[in-house]
Design a protein around this motif. Structure first.
Motif, short mmCIF file in Angstrom:
data_model
loop_
_atom_site.label_atom_id
_atom_site.label_comp_id
_atom_site.label_asym_id
_atom_site.label_seq_id
_atom_site.Cartn_x
_atom_site.Cartn_y
_atom_site.Cartn_z
N ARG A 117 100.55 20.32 6.08
CA ARG A 117 100.41 21.64 5.46
C ARG A 117 100.19 22.66 6.57
O ARG A 117 99.28 22.53 7.36
N PHE A 129 96.99 22.90 9.36
CA PHE A 129 95.70 22.57 8.75
C PHE A 129 95.35 21.10 8.96
O PHE A 129 96.22 20.26 9.15
N GLY A 133 88.07 20.72 6.68
CA GLY A 133 88.08 22.17 6.88
C GLY A 133 87.27 22.54 8.11
O GLY A 133 86.52 21.72 8.65
N GLY A 134 87.43 23.75 8.55
CA GLY A 134 86.69 24.20 9.73
C GLY A 134 86.63 25.71 9.76
O GLY A 134 87.50 26.38 9.20
N ALA A 137 89.64 28.00 10.49
CA ALA A 137 90.74 27.15 10.97
C ALA A 137 90.89 27.25 12.49
O ALA A 137 92.00 27.11 13.02
N TYR A 139 90.20 25.26 14.97
CA TYR A 139 89.84 23.85 15.18
C TYR A 139 89.50 23.58 16.65
O TYR A 139 90.27 23.92 17.54
N TRP A 219 78.39 22.74 12.50
CA TRP A 219 78.88 22.86 11.11
C TRP A 219 80.16 22.04 10.95
O TRP A 219 80.30 21.26 10.01
N ARG A 355 92.22 17.74 -0.66
CA ARG A 355 91.22 18.81 -0.52
C ARG A 355 91.83 20.08 0.08
O ARG A 355 92.64 20.02 0.99
N SER A 357 90.55 24.49 0.67
CA SER A 357 89.57 25.52 0.38
C SER A 357 90.13 26.39 -0.72
O SER A 357 91.28 26.84 -0.63
N ARG A 359 89.70 29.80 -3.12
CA ARG A 359 89.03 31.10 -3.15
C ARG A 359 89.26 31.84 -4.46
O ARG A 359 89.00 33.03 -4.56
N GLN A 441 82.69 38.65 -0.06
CA GLN A 441 83.90 37.92 -0.45
C GLN A 441 83.81 37.65 -1.95
O GLN A 441 82.83 37.09 -2.44
N TYR A 443 85.13 35.65 -3.90
CA TYR A 443 85.09 34.28 -4.44
C TYR A 443 83.66 33.79 -4.69
O TYR A 443 83.43 32.96 -5.57
N GLY A 496 83.74 26.87 1.95
CA GLY A 496 82.58 27.31 2.72
C GLY A 496 82.60 28.82 2.89
O GLY A 496 83.55 29.50 2.50
N SER A 497 81.56 29.34 3.44
CA SER A 497 81.53 30.77 3.73
C SER A 497 80.55 31.03 4.85
O SER A 497 79.65 30.23 5.08
N THR A 498 80.74 32.15 5.49
CA THR A 498 79.70 32.60 6.40
C THR A 498 78.86 33.60 5.60
O THR A 498 79.31 34.12 4.59
N PHE A 519 73.78 27.08 5.94
CA PHE A 519 75.16 26.80 5.53
C PHE A 519 75.30 27.14 4.05
O PHE A 519 74.33 27.12 3.30
C1 LIG Z 1 81.49 26.31 7.74
C2 LIG Z 1 82.66 26.96 7.09
C3 LIG Z 1 82.63 28.34 6.85
C4 LIG Z 1 83.71 28.97 6.25
N1 LIG Z 1 83.67 30.32 5.98
C5 LIG Z 1 84.69 30.92 5.32
C6 LIG Z 1 84.65 32.30 4.96
O1 LIG Z 1 83.65 33.00 5.23
N2 LIG Z 1 85.69 32.82 4.30
C7 LIG Z 1 86.78 32.08 3.97
O2 LIG Z 1 87.71 32.62 3.34
N3 LIG Z 1 86.86 30.76 4.30
C8 LIG Z 1 85.83 30.17 4.96
N4 LIG Z 1 85.90 28.82 5.28
C9 LIG Z 1 87.08 28.05 4.95
C10 LIG Z 1 87.95 27.85 6.18
O3 LIG Z 1 88.62 29.05 6.47
C11 LIG Z 1 88.92 26.72 5.90
O4 LIG Z 1 88.18 25.51 5.89
C12 LIG Z 1 90.00 26.62 6.95
O5 LIG Z 1 90.82 27.75 6.92
C13 LIG Z 1 90.86 25.40 6.73
O6 LIG Z 1 91.45 25.43 5.46
P1 LIG Z 1 91.23 24.25 4.42
O7 LIG Z 1 89.74 24.12 4.19
O8 LIG Z 1 91.97 24.64 3.16
O9 LIG Z 1 91.76 22.99 5.03
C14 LIG Z 1 84.83 28.20 5.90
C15 LIG Z 1 84.86 26.82 6.16
C16 LIG Z 1 83.80 26.20 6.75
C17 LIG Z 1 83.85 24.70 7.00
#
Ligand SMILES: Cc1cc2nc3c(=O)[nH]c(=O)nc-3n(C[C@H](O)[C@H](O)[C@H](O)COP(=O)(O)O)c2cc1C
Length: 534
Positions: A117, A129, A133-134, A137, A139, A219, A355, A357, A359, A441, A443, A496-498, A519
């Motif tokens: 993907r 990807f 997740g990270g 992204a 990585y 994280w 899996r 992410s 939103r 955000q 979501y 996830g989110s910050t 977290f």
């Molecule tokens: C610790 C952590 C914080 C993240 N914070 C945000 C965020 O603030 N906003 C957002 O849109 N996505 C956030 N994400 C999602 C990442 O952007 C997402 O994991 C990454 O783009 C990879 O996509 P995937 O999870 O679909 O594989 C976060 C993911 C992690 C693990």
């Protein structure tokens, strides 16, 4: 009793300063992301660097002179349910298997490998990807396997290369003795046929997130280890996370400099009766890798924090893990029992590969209480780790903003994992606050549940020194990573989110007063595609 830590990294002013310098805040009246600030009032800066696109780092570590040992990409299905795999602690007596090459291929791919993907960015470059997740992204993690002689793989130190799903041998022969020494005979390491080492190449994340990348390292390692431990469980492999090790010795074994790339954690994989051969000489290695970019920017808080967290030898590692923190359980009478009776046909590998992410959440529907209960309960069983007592509470508390769960009123709750229950702290509709806390955000407001991990950072640092900083971040992230996977396993989605560090603590106070934000993961029912704007 909890004794104060008196080791070399006991001067925790450095960790406290790092936490303040990398905390995110926003002016009370502002919703303009341009005004988001990182740091303390006297020393504030933008949290985002990402200034010079000509030095954007490549997201892969590529050894140029080492031959790839290509690995299978497809694996026979396991027969353990994903929820079961996620709730295993890692040292379960039933886990008697020994890893082979196929197990390493599976572990590499499902915890730091590529998904099929990718999306194309505006500048035409792809974002590829990964299975875990990270942050953003961006990585930055690398995996290494330190192996004894396996049935189908010669003893050696191997790097798992994400870009081509291959192992590359960095050292030939059995070097597990070096890890036994670096951990001063940590019991699971001393009996492991394979030990995983997970590193961060900080610059790959810091290019965008500056020094906050050091938080992200733990994280993202916790997120990746949630996958790793789940896969170990599904293969009946014992697993124990180890953070007490002599940094320089482990980094030298892997051939990484400990500065630009440093080991974050080890994980013993499998169990054997045979101790590794005694420690042999560990000659210096320096295999050539492709440069990550033509130049790198050093964000000084990262090497400062890393140096302040290091353990110098095995004896320090043993002292570090000797007295795990034991928090006093809070006895609370007004608990609502969870009903974690949801099951799934999905295996952990199916969950990991599916899996994403998410939103977009469906505000017209509520999450069934049973699914909500299962996600919380199955992700909070804890994991085996040196420095963490098996019978102790986690280092963090899990606060919940519940926006839409059947049978319980919206409000703020605290999860009591031991009691398998939640406690209502504050009823009310907090969607707007959830949105603000998660950086405005949408979501977070739409999601059915926001799951916040907070910890008594002072208490953790007091017990574990500066190295406790990474430990508590990684622990929270690992629980949250499991929660993300458990949500998928029961048909929900998560991301996830910050967040705005201090405002999060304020919001959950008075109960959370004195804690620090670690977290957050939000989860819920995905909005049907037709109803999504994008
Ligand atoms: C610790 C952590 C914080 C993240 N914070 C945000 C965020 O603030 N906003 C957002 O849109 N996505 C956030 N994400 C999602 C990442 O952007 C997402 O994991 C990454 O783009 C990879 O996509 P995937 O999870 O679909 O594989 C976060 C993911 C992690 C693990």
């Amino acid at each position: 009793m909890n004794e104060a830590y008196a080791g070399t990294n006991a001067d925790t002013a450095i960790a406290r300063a790092f936490h303040s310098a990398t905390s995110i805040a926003m002016p009370r009246m502002g919703i303009n992301p341009e005004r988001v600030r990182m740091g303390t009032p006297d020393d504030i800066a933008s949290p985002i660097w990402q200034e010079d696109w000509s030095i954007e780092p490549r997201p892969y570590k590529v050894y140029v002179d080492l031959a790839p040992l290509r690995l299978p990409r497809e694996f026979p299905p396991t027969n353990m349910s994903a929820l079961e795999a996620l709730s295993r602690r890692g040292l379960d007596a039933s886990a008697t298997a020994t890893p082979d090459l196929l197990a390493l291929a599976r572990l590499g791919r499902l915890s730091n490998g590529l998904l099929e993907r990718s999306v194309t960015r505006r500048d035409g470059k792809p974002i590829e990807f990964r299975t875990a997740g990270g942050t953003g992204a961006r990585y930055h993690l690398e995996l290494y396997f330190v192996c004894g002689e396996l049935v189908d793989l010669a003893a050696g130190v191997y790097h798992y290369a994400t870009h081509d799903h291959a192992l590359r041998q960095l050292r030939k022969g059995d070097f597990r003795g070096a890890l036994v020494a670096a951990t001063s005979d940590e019991p699971s390491i001393s009996r492991a046929p394979v030990v995983l080492a997970i590193t961060s190449t900080f610059w790959r994340n810091a290019w965008r997130y500056k020094a906050r990348a050091y938080r992200h390292a733990f994280w993202d390692a916790g997120t990746s280890l949630a996958n790793f431990l789940g896969v170990c469980a599904s293969l009946d492999l014992a697993a124990k996370v180890v953070l007490g090790f002599a940094d320089a010795e482990v980094n030298a074994l892997l051939g990484v400099d400990g500065d630009r790339e440093a080991t974050l954690a080890l994980c013993a994989v499998g169990r054997t009766d045979q101790a590794p051969p005694p420690l042999r000489e560990v000659p210096r290695i320096d295999h050539t890798t492709q440069p990550l970019s033509s130049a790198e920017v050093i964000f000084a808080d990262i090497p400062r924090m890393q140096a302040a967290s290091e353990l110098r030898n095995g004896a320090e590692a043993a002292a570090w893990r000797a007295n795990p923190l034991r928090r006093r359980p809070v006895v609370e009478a007004r608990l609502i029992s969870l009903a974690p009776h949801e099951s799934t046909q999905m295996t952990i590998e199916q969950v990991i590969l599916a899996r994403r992410s998410t939103r977009h959440y469906d505000t017209q529907q509520q999450v069934p209480f049973q699914a909500f209960s299962t996600v919380l309960d199955r992700s909070a069983g804890g994991f085996a780790a040196d420095g963490l007592a098996a019978d102790a509470l986690p280092l963090h508390d899990n606060y919940l903003i519940v926006n839409g769960v059947e049978g319980i009123e919206p409000g703020v709750y605290l999860h009591h994992p031991r009691a398998r229950a939640i406690e209502l702290l504050k009823p009310g509709d907090f969607r707007a606050q959830a949105r603000r806390l998660a950086f405005f955000q949408d979501y977070a407001a739409d999601a059915h549940v926001n799951s916040y991990y907070l910890a008594d950072l002072e208490g953790v640092l007091g017990r574990y020194g500066n190295r406790g900083y990474g430990l508590v971040q990684l622990e929270s992230a690992l629980f949250a990573g499991r929660l993300h996977l458990a949500a998928h396993a029961v048909g929900l989605r998560a991301v996830g989110s910050t967040s705005l560090d201090d405002e999060v603590v304020e919001f959950f106070s008075p109960r959370a007063a004195g804690s620090s934000y670690m977290f957050v993961t939000v989860f819920g029912l995905r909005r049907p595609r037709a109803a999504q704007q994008s």
